[in-house]
Design a protein around this motif. Structure first.
Motif, PDB file in Angstrom:
ATOM      1  N   GLY A  12      38.217   6.272  20.926  1.00 24.09           N
ATOM      2  CA  GLY A  12      37.590   6.993  19.834  1.00 24.09           C
ATOM      3  C   GLY A  12      38.194   8.374  19.689  1.00 24.09           C
ATOM      4  O   GLY A  12      38.064   9.026  18.671  1.00 24.09           O
ATOM      5  N   LYS A  13      38.885   8.833  20.731  1.00 20.37           N
ATOM      6  CA  LYS A  13      39.354  10.211  20.764  1.00 20.37           C
ATOM      7  C   LYS A  13      40.607  10.289  21.608  1.00 20.37           C
ATOM      8  O   LYS A  13      40.777   9.485  22.510  1.00 20.37           O
ATOM      9  CB  LYS A  13      38.257  11.030  21.448  1.00 20.37           C
ATOM     10  CG  LYS A  13      38.450  12.491  21.367  1.00 20.37           C
ATOM     11  CD  LYS A  13      37.482  13.018  20.383  1.00 20.37           C
ATOM     12  CE  LYS A  13      37.092  14.431  20.554  1.00 20.37           C
ATOM     13  NZ  LYS A  13      35.984  14.710  19.655  1.00 20.37           N
ATOM     14  N   LEU A 188      39.639  -0.831  24.777  1.00 16.50           N
ATOM     15  CA  LEU A 188      38.997   0.427  24.407  1.00 16.50           C
ATOM     16  C   LEU A 188      38.932   1.307  25.650  1.00 16.50           C
ATOM     17  O   LEU A 188      38.346   0.912  26.650  1.00 16.50           O
ATOM     18  CB  LEU A 188      37.584   0.170  23.882  1.00 16.50           C
ATOM     19  CG  LEU A 188      37.436  -0.992  22.886  1.00 16.50           C
ATOM     20  CD1 LEU A 188      35.971  -1.174  22.497  1.00 16.50           C
ATOM     21  CD2 LEU A 188      38.287  -0.747  21.652  1.00 16.50           C
ATOM     22  N   VAL A 189      39.552   2.455  25.585  1.00 16.04           N
ATOM     23  CA  VAL A 189      39.547   3.346  26.745  1.00 16.04           C
ATOM     24  C   VAL A 189      38.457   4.396  26.543  1.00 16.04           C
ATOM     25  O   VAL A 189      38.373   5.006  25.470  1.00 16.04           O
ATOM     26  CB  VAL A 189      40.920   4.036  26.933  1.00 16.04           C
ATOM     27  CG1 VAL A 189      40.944   4.832  28.230  1.00 16.04           C
ATOM     28  CG2 VAL A 189      42.037   3.006  26.927  1.00 16.04           C
ATOM     29  N   ALA A 190      37.619   4.586  27.564  1.00 13.64           N
ATOM     30  CA  ALA A 190      36.505   5.530  27.408  1.00 13.64           C
ATOM     31  C   ALA A 190      36.320   6.403  28.634  1.00 13.64           C
ATOM     32  O   ALA A 190      36.669   6.020  29.750  1.00 13.64           O
ATOM     33  CB  ALA A 190      35.214   4.766  27.127  1.00 13.64           C
ATOM     34  N   GLY A 196      32.281  10.628  25.380  1.00 12.88           N
ATOM     35  CA  GLY A 196      33.027   9.396  25.559  1.00 12.88           C
ATOM     36  C   GLY A 196      32.281   8.196  25.003  1.00 12.88           C
ATOM     37  O   GLY A 196      32.857   7.360  24.295  1.00 12.88           O
ATOM     38  N   ALA A 197      30.991   8.107  25.300  1.00 16.77           N
ATOM     39  CA  ALA A 197      30.190   6.966  24.849  1.00 16.77           C
ATOM     40  C   ALA A 197      30.056   6.966  23.331  1.00 16.77           C
ATOM     41  O   ALA A 197      30.120   5.924  22.680  1.00 16.77           O
ATOM     42  CB  ALA A 197      28.810   7.014  25.505  1.00 16.77           C
ATOM     43  N   GLU A 224      29.109   8.842  39.101  1.00 18.69           N
ATOM     44  CA  GLU A 224      27.832   9.341  38.585  1.00 18.69           C
ATOM     45  C   GLU A 224      27.394   8.521  37.387  1.00 18.69           C
ATOM     46  O   GLU A 224      28.105   7.627  36.934  1.00 18.69           O
ATOM     47  CB  GLU A 224      27.983  10.815  38.204  1.00 18.69           C
ATOM     48  CG  GLU A 224      28.043  11.712  39.420  1.00 18.69           C
ATOM     49  CD  GLU A 224      28.406  13.139  39.048  1.00 18.69           C
ATOM     50  OE1 GLU A 224      28.063  13.564  37.928  1.00 18.69           O
ATOM     51  OE2 GLU A 224      29.024  13.816  39.881  1.00 18.69           O
ATOM     52  N   GLU A 225      26.227   8.841  36.868  1.00 20.19           N
ATOM     53  CA  GLU A 225      25.740   8.101  35.713  1.00 20.19           C
ATOM     54  C   GLU A 225      26.754   8.197  34.579  1.00 20.19           C
ATOM     55  O   GLU A 225      27.257   9.276  34.291  1.00 20.19           O
ATOM     56  CB  GLU A 225      24.392   8.653  35.242  1.00 20.19           C
ATOM     57  CG  GLU A 225      23.728   7.664  34.308  1.00 20.19           C
ATOM     58  CD  GLU A 225      22.475   8.243  33.661  1.00 20.19           C
ATOM     59  OE1 GLU A 225      21.406   7.733  33.963  1.00 20.19           O
ATOM     60  OE2 GLU A 225      22.596   9.181  32.862  1.00 20.19           O
ATOM     61  N   ASP A 226      27.044   7.061  33.985  1.00 19.03           N
ATOM     62  CA  ASP A 226      28.151   6.996  33.050  1.00 19.03           C
ATOM     63  C   ASP A 226      27.694   6.421  31.707  1.00 19.03           C
ATOM     64  O   ASP A 226      27.471   5.223  31.579  1.00 19.03           O
ATOM     65  CB  ASP A 226      29.243   6.124  33.695  1.00 19.03           C
ATOM     66  CG  ASP A 226      30.444   5.928  32.789  1.00 19.03           C
ATOM     67  OD1 ASP A 226      30.362   6.274  31.598  1.00 19.03           O
ATOM     68  OD2 ASP A 226      31.457   5.415  33.302  1.00 19.03           O
ATOM     69  N   PRO A 227      27.521   7.282  30.701  1.00 24.92           N
ATOM     70  CA  PRO A 227      27.022   6.812  29.404  1.00 24.92           C
ATOM     71  C   PRO A 227      27.907   5.733  28.772  1.00 24.92           C
ATOM     72  O   PRO A 227      27.395   4.867  28.061  1.00 24.92           O
ATOM     73  CB  PRO A 227      27.033   8.082  28.531  1.00 24.92           C
ATOM     74  CG  PRO A 227      27.003   9.218  29.494  1.00 24.92           C
ATOM     75  CD  PRO A 227      27.726   8.748  30.710  1.00 24.92           C
ATOM     76  N   SER A 228      29.214   5.759  29.056  1.00 30.82           N
ATOM     77  CA  SER A 228      30.098   4.744  28.483  1.00 30.82           C
ATOM     78  C   SER A 228      29.833   3.379  29.123  1.00 30.82           C
ATOM     79  O   SER A 228      29.829   2.350  28.450  1.00 30.82           O
ATOM     80  CB  SER A 228      31.563   5.121  28.685  1.00 30.82           C
ATOM     81  OG  SER A 228      31.883   6.247  27.907  1.00 30.82           O
TER      82      SER A 228
END
Lengths: 291, 289
Positions: A12-13, A188-190, A196-197, A224-228
């Motif tokens: 996405g970025k 898709l790379v995140a 990121g998510a 750690e917690e990972d939104p993606s």
């Protein structure tokens, strides 16, 4: 482009690790072609290094008004949807930076006063690195859009490779679509952040529009917690690979090295990644032929 | 109003991280996110109220009326964007259509009309400050036009603000060019990698045609000191002011995941951003009398 397996690498970025994944996938494949479609900031050749073997100019047709024939009827100015033409002090002026090269002014001119000349907007370079043919699309700074460079790359690359890796431009705009239209699979790379998510969601939506199978590579994970990761699990996006954030990996990238050449474990992971994508595409094709 | 634009050449270098910290530190009353392809600033700048939303219309797209189409193929032949295909009849691919209307011009049977299309949404937050942002619908073009709208929304609604912080778009193409126009100072965020260096050179070239002042800083500088040095020497050789470095902060991601900025936590990252801010403000005000 006649190639067995065409993989587009998206994010996405920028800066999430698209080029990292794409260049290393290309290196791990047997006979690969790597297409750097990030024409605004192409970086793949910094990793898949080599002298430029060939370079192709990319030109766009631009209107030029023959002032001897022009009778200032304004039809071209009024027609141009992009406001790239203006009647200034009794003369038609073309603003080539905003011209989309649609050719409309030439078609509409009753005096046949508009000719087109080729204006260079960038180039495509070919290099060779080990098992990989490396094509790099480069937009000239100051030019607005590299879409035509991508189109040219996707249509003029010679065939006969086992694997084609397409390093897409960042984002989910029109320019990205040109790079994935032809792909069999989208990676898709995140990154493991809220940003990121959010960006992953946008690019995942894009693959749905094109109905392409896809999976995610989570880069710079830190336990750690990972939104993606949560997004992938909630939306049935298979997680293909985790690349941890590690100082040594970050150093290899900063120096322009391929991680598969530096780290045995990552080399095996990338080989497994390619194998898995290849399997999924094969399954997809089989399902399709059975229908 | 003075306008500062944060750019990077590439996403992911810390544009939004720096922008959000500068907004906090300067207590900016006007800010905008011009990364309309992948806007992120709203994820850190928590707003109390819902934004005012408006549709962003792109150029109308062509539509071919199958009842009138005589399959002469002229529209397809004349479309330079390969937006028209003939699969059981002529159809327009909305994503590829740029709205140039050439097809309407060449169609002998008047079968093509241009129909309006929404290609994105603008959002405007007003909570004692003004925050203008937008999102382009995926697969749409015209991001440069949307960027211009985002800035217009910001300026029109924040006439009394002293300073505006604009989070720019990645790349060097039309959205970036639309971002740069009219700003006073561009702060380039680079990173100490071989890619970061290459991207920085390209964005400096892109900004050369504009009257805006340009300054450079390096994010995560301590990840590769040698490359950081290379960027600093490049700047000094080319007469580009270098305004500072930000150390790698492993808590940065978790701060951002909580919707906080680097200015909200005491430490080396905050301190270094304050220095960058001070030097940038000095450059911004130079030549003003």
């Amino acid at each position: 482009m006649d190639t067995n397996l065409k993989i587009a690498v998206l994010s996405g970025k920028g800066g999430t690790g698209k080029t990292l994944v794409a260049s290393n996938l290309a290196k791990i494949a047997n006979r690969a072609v790597y297409l750097d479609c990030d024409v605004e900031e192409p970086n793949g050749h910094l990793f898949l290094k080599g002298p430029v073997l060939e370079a192709f100019d990319v030109d766009l047709p631009m209107p030029e008004v023959n002032l001897d024939l022009c009778d200032y009827c304004r039809k071209c100015v009024d027609f141009c949807a992009f406001n790239a033409l203006a009647l200034i002090s009794g003369r038609v002026k073309v603003f080539d930076k905003i011209c989309h090269s649609c050719g409309g002014c030439k078609v509409i001119c009753p005096q046949n006063a508009i000719e087109e000349y080729n204006k260079n907007i960038g180039k495509i370079e070919r290099r060779h690195y080990d098992n990989v043919d490396v094509y790099t699309g480069i937009l000239n700074p100051g030019e607005e859009s590299g879409t035509s460079i991508i189109k040219k790359m996707m249509t003029t690359i010679p065939s006969g490779y086992e694997t084609a890796i397409i390093d897409s431009p960042p984002g989910s705009a029109c320019i990205v679509m040109d790079s994935i239209e032809d792909a069999d699979y989208c990676v898709l790379v995140a990154e493991p952040t809220t940003f990121g998510a959010h960006n992953l969601r946008m690019v995942h939506e894009l693959t749905k529009v094109f109905n392409k199978p896809c999976g995610a590579v989570l880069n710079k994970t830190n336990g750690e917690e990972d939104p993606s990761r949560i997004y992938c699990m909630d939306n049935n996006v298979p997680i293909l690979l985790d690349i941890p954030w590690r100082k040594d990996i970050s150093d290899y990238i900063a120096e322009g090295s391929l991680v598969v050449e530096k780290d045995k474990e990552l080399s095996e992971s990338f080989a497994a990644l390619l194998e898995r994508i290849s399997q999924e595409v094969q399954n997809e094709k089989n399902t399709y032929t059975q229908r | 109003m003075k306008k500062i634009l944060i750019l990077s050449g590439k996403g992911g270098t810390g544009k939004t991280t720096l922008s959000s910290a500068l907004i906090r530190l300067l207590d900016a009353k006007a800010y905008a996110d011009c990364d309309v392809d992948a806007p992120n600033l709203h994820l850190v700048m928590e707003e109390e109220n819902e934004p005012l939303k408006s549709d962003f219309l792109g150029l109308p797209a062509a539509y071919i009326d199958p009842a009138k189409c005589i399959s002469c193929d002229l529209c397809r032949q004349n479309c330079r964007f390969d937006a028209i295909t003939n699969i059981n009849g002529y159809i327009v691919n909305d994503h590829a259509c740029e709205g140039c209307k050439v097809c309407t011009l060449v169609c002998p049977s008047d079968a093509i009309e241009m129909v309006p299309r929404v290609i994105g949404h603008l959002s405007l937050y007003k909570n004692g400050h003004v925050f203008s942002t937008a999102e382009l619908k995926m697969g749409s073009g015209n991001s440069g036009l949307l960027v211009t709208e985002v800035k217009k929304h910001l300026y029109v609604n924040s006439k009394n603000a002293d300073i505006a912080i604009i989070d720019g778009s990645p790349g060097i193409g039309c959205p970036v060019i639309a971002s740069i126009s009219g700003v006073d100072l561009v702060i380039l965020v680079s990173e100490p990698t071989i890619s970061g260096f290459s991207d920085m050179e390209r964005i400096i070239k892109t900004s050369e045609g504009f009257p805006a002042k340009v300054a450079v800083c390096v994010n995560k500088f301590d990840l590769h000191l040698e490359n950081t040095e290379k960027i600093i020497s490049y700047c000094s050789e080319n007469g580009i002011p270098f305004v500072g470095t930000i150390p790698f902060d492993k808590d940065a991601s978790s701060l951002i995941n909580q919707g906080k900025t680097l200015a909200d936590k005491d430490g080396p990252a905050r301190d270094s951003i304050i220095k960058i801010m001070e030097r940038s403000m000095k450059i911004l005000n130079e030549g003003d009398n």
